[in-house]
Design an enzyme around this catalytic site. Structure first.
Site, mmCIF file in Angstrom:
data_model
loop_
_atom_site.group_PDB
_atom_site.id
_atom_site.type_symbol
_atom_site.label_atom_id
_atom_site.label_comp_id
_atom_site.label_asym_id
_atom_site.label_seq_id
_atom_site.Cartn_x
_atom_site.Cartn_y
_atom_site.Cartn_z
ATOM 1 N N SER A 131 0.682 -1.229 -0.100
ATOM 2 C CA SER A 131 0.137 0.003 0.176
ATOM 3 C C SER A 131 0.780 1.209 0.088
ATOM 4 O O SER A 131 0.422 2.340 -0.440
ATOM 5 C CB SER A 131 -0.837 0.047 0.986
ATOM 6 O OG SER A 131 -0.355 -0.324 2.423
ATOM 7 N N HIS A 157 -4.927 -2.919 -3.324
ATOM 8 C CA HIS A 157 -4.650 -2.281 -4.300
ATOM 9 C C HIS A 157 -4.632 -2.951 -5.694
ATOM 10 O O HIS A 157 -3.896 -2.216 -6.617
ATOM 11 C CB HIS A 157 -3.354 -1.591 -3.701
ATOM 12 C CG HIS A 157 -3.480 -0.745 -2.459
ATOM 13 N ND1 HIS A 157 -3.834 0.537 -2.367
ATOM 14 C CD2 HIS A 157 -3.055 -1.208 -1.162
ATOM 15 C CE1 HIS A 157 -3.960 0.881 -1.363
ATOM 16 N NE2 HIS A 157 -3.537 -0.020 -0.671
ATOM 17 N N LYS A 188 -11.822 1.144 -2.632
ATOM 18 C CA LYS A 188 -10.542 1.626 -3.408
ATOM 19 C C LYS A 188 -11.080 1.732 -4.991
ATOM 20 O O LYS A 188 -11.816 2.585 -5.227
ATOM 21 C CB LYS A 188 -9.282 0.717 -3.104
ATOM 22 C CG LYS A 188 -8.955 1.256 -1.435
ATOM 23 C CD LYS A 188 -8.051 0.431 -1.152
ATOM 24 C CE LYS A 188 -7.628 0.992 0.478
ATOM 25 N NZ LYS A 188 -6.697 0.069 1.294
HETATM 26 C C1 LIG Z 1 -6.813 0.182 2.878
HETATM 27 C C2 LIG Z 1 -6.183 -1.390 3.013
HETATM 28 C C3 LIG Z 1 -6.773 -2.239 3.929
HETATM 29 C C4 LIG Z 1 -8.204 -1.708 4.473
HETATM 30 O O1 LIG Z 1 -9.266 -1.691 3.762
HETATM 31 P P1 LIG Z 1 -10.361 -0.678 4.112
HETATM 32 O O2 LIG Z 1 -11.504 -1.071 3.272
HETATM 33 O O3 LIG Z 1 -9.909 0.802 3.749
HETATM 34 O O4 LIG Z 1 -10.681 -0.764 5.588
HETATM 35 C C5 LIG Z 1 -6.675 -3.394 3.783
HETATM 36 N N1 LIG Z 1 -5.311 -3.959 3.225
HETATM 37 C C6 LIG Z 1 -4.780 -3.184 2.661
HETATM 38 C C7 LIG Z 1 -3.423 -3.613 1.827
HETATM 39 C C8 LIG Z 1 -5.136 -1.812 2.545
HETATM 40 O O5 LIG Z 1 -4.509 -0.681 1.703
#
Ligand SMILES: *Cc1c(COP(=O)(O)O)cnc(C)c1O
Length: 381
Positions: free
Chosen positions: A175, A203, A232
Site C-alpha cells: 500500500s 490495491h 478503493k
Molecule cells: C486500505 C487497506 C486495507 C483496509 O481496507 P479498508 O476497506 O480501507 O478498511 C487493507 N489492506 C490493505 C493492503 C489496504 O491498503
C-alpha cells in the site's frame, strides 16, 4: 492526553484531518480553493461515478439504509448475497463474504483461520490490519524480509514442524511502496510446507490482472484466501474475503469483526455487482491509470526525487524525516496539489514519504500541473 498530543506534535507526527468540500474526483475543493487531488485510492475514478450513485439510490429505496443487525442475526439480506456471488466470481473463487471494511476483513479472517497452535509468516511491510489480525489470532508470527520468498522458505523450514497449521499472509501490491509481492515464490513455499496463502488484493482488485481480477490472476497464482476491498478501485465501501466454501464458512462462524458487527448497508451492497461489472470492462481506465503513473514516475525522478521501485499506480517519493515530508506536503498544497505526507507508524521510521496516486479520471493536463507544482517546491522548499 494533552501531553501525549504535544509529544506527537513535537516529532512531527500529529495528524489533523483536512476537509474536502467536493466529491472525490481528479480535483478537490479545499478552503474554497480548487486543487489537484493526487492521494486517494480511487484508482478507476468510480468513487463519485453517477451510475454507482444511482445504484445506491435505487438500493436504498428498495432495501433502506440499514441492515439492522449482524449478518448472523437478521442482517443477511438478498443484496448481501448477490454482492458475495459477484465478488466470488470476480476472482474465480467458490464463495465470498462481505465485511464492513478491509480492516475488519483482515483482522477477522486471520483470527478465524489460525490460533495459538499455529504459525503465520508475514511480510515485513504488510498492512496494519494484517498485523492486527495476526496479533488477535495469538498464532506465532514470524516476519520475513519484505518481498523475500527465500526468507519465507527458510523460516518455514526452521519452524513449520512445531505448529499445527501454517499461513503465509501478504499484500499483493504494497500500500505504501507500490511494489508487488513475490506470489509465485510464496505459493511454492506454501505448497511445499502444507501452508495456506492469504493475499490482500486491496490495491490490485480492479487495477491489475485480466478484467481487473487482481495480481494473483495476473501472475496465474491461486491463493487459498483472497481479500479484496470495495472502497478503493471499486469506489464504494467494505471488503470481501473469498476462497473455498469451507474457508468462507469458517470465517462466517469465527471472525469476530464479522460476527459481532452490523452488516454493511444493503444500499451499498446493492451497488457491488454493478461496481464489479464496470471494473471488469474498464480496460481504458486501467490503461489511463498506468500512463498517468508512468508520467508521474518519469517527471518526479527527472526532478531528482527518489521514487520507489514499483510500477503500480502508487508512486512513493522518499523524503526520510517526518518534518521534511510534512513540509513538502504543505508547500504542495500552497501550490495547488493535495498529496499527503505518510509518516510512522504507517511506514517504518526514516522512510517518511509522499504517496502520489493518480486516478483514471485525471487528465494529462492535471498530471503536468502537479509536476510543475512539484518543480516549484523542489526549487523553493
Ligand atoms: C486500505 C487497506 C486495507 C483496509 O481496507 P479498508 O476497506 O480501507 O478498511 C487493507 N489492506 C490493505 C493492503 C489496504 O491498503
Amino acid at each position: 492526553m494533552e501531553r501525549a498530543l504535544q509529544a506527537l506534535s513535537d516529532v512531527d507526527l500529529l495528524r489533523e484531518p483536512r476537509t474536502i468540500e467536493s466529491a472525490q474526483g481528479p480535483l478537490a475543493i479545499i478552503d474554497a480553493r480548487e486543487v489537484v487531488l493526487l492521494c486517494s485510492n480511487d484508482y478507476l475514478g468510480l468513487a463519485s461515478d453517477p451510475r454507482l450513485a444511482d445504484a445506491i439510490r435505487i438500493g436504498a429505496a428498495r432495501w433502506g439504509g440499514g441492515a439492522g443487525a449482524s449478518r448472523l442475526i437478521s442482517g443477511t439480506m438478498a443484496p448481501h448475497r448477490l454482492a458475495e456471488r459477484a465478488a466470488a466470481e470476480h476472482v474465480g473463487a467458490a464463495a465470498a463474504l462481505i465485511f464492513s471494511s478491509g480492516y475488519a476483513a483482515n483482522v477477522g479472517t486471520v483470527q478465524a483461520l489460525v490460533g495459538p497452535r499455529d504459525l503465520v509468516l508475514s511480510d515485513a511491510l504488510n498492512h496494519a490490519s494484517l498485523i492486527d489480525g495476526c496479533r488477535l489470532s495469538r498464532a506465532t508470527v514470524k516476519v520475513f524480509r519484505h518481498g523475500d520468498a527465500a526468507h519465507a522458505a527458510a523460516l518455514m523450514a526452521e519452524h513449520r514442524g512445531s505448529y499445527a497449521r501454517a499461513l503465509v499472509v501478504t499484500d499483493a501490491i504494497f500500500s505504501m511502496d507500490g511494489d508487488h509481492a513475490p506470489l509465485p515464490g510464496l505459493r511454492e513455499v506454501c505448497d511445499r510446507w502444507d501452508a495456506g496463502l492469504l493475499v490482500d488484493e486491496a490495491h490490485a482488485i480492479g487495477v491489475t490482472g485480466p478484467h481487473g481480477a487482481g495480481l494473483c490472476a495476473e501472475l496465474g497464482v491461486r491463493p487459498d484466501v483472497w481479500i479484496g476491498t470495495l472502497g478503493k478501485a471499486l469506489g464504494l465501501a467494505g471488503a470481501f474475503v473469498a476462497g473455498s466454501d469451507a474457508i468462507v464458512s469458517l470465517v462466517y462462524n469465527r471472525a469476530r469483526s464479522f460476527v459481532f458487527s452490523t452488516a454493511i448497508s444493503p444500499a451499498i451492497a446493492a451497488a457491488v455487482p454493478l461496481a464489479l461489472a464496470i471494473a471488469r470492462e474498464a480496460e481504458d481506465r486501467r490503461a489511463r491509470l498506468r500512463e498517468h503513473a508512468r508520467r508521474l514516475r518519469q517527471g518526479l525522478s527527472d526532478l531528482g526525487l527518489t521514487i520507489g521501485a514499483g510500477s503500480s499506480a502508487i508512486v512513493p517519493v522518499q523524503l526520510g524525516q517526518p518534518a521534511t515530508a510534512a513540509r513538502f506536503s504543505a508547500r504542495l498544497l500552497e501550490e495547488g496539489v493535495l498529496v499527503q505526507a505518510i509518516r510512522p507508524p504507517t511506514v517504518p521510521p526514516g522512510t517518511s514519504r509522499l504517496r502520489v496516486v493518480p486516478t483514471a479520471r485525471h487528465e494529462t493536463e492535471h498530471i503536468d500541473r502537479a509536476l510543475s507544482a512539484f518543480a516549484r517546491v523542489v526549487g523553493r522548499p
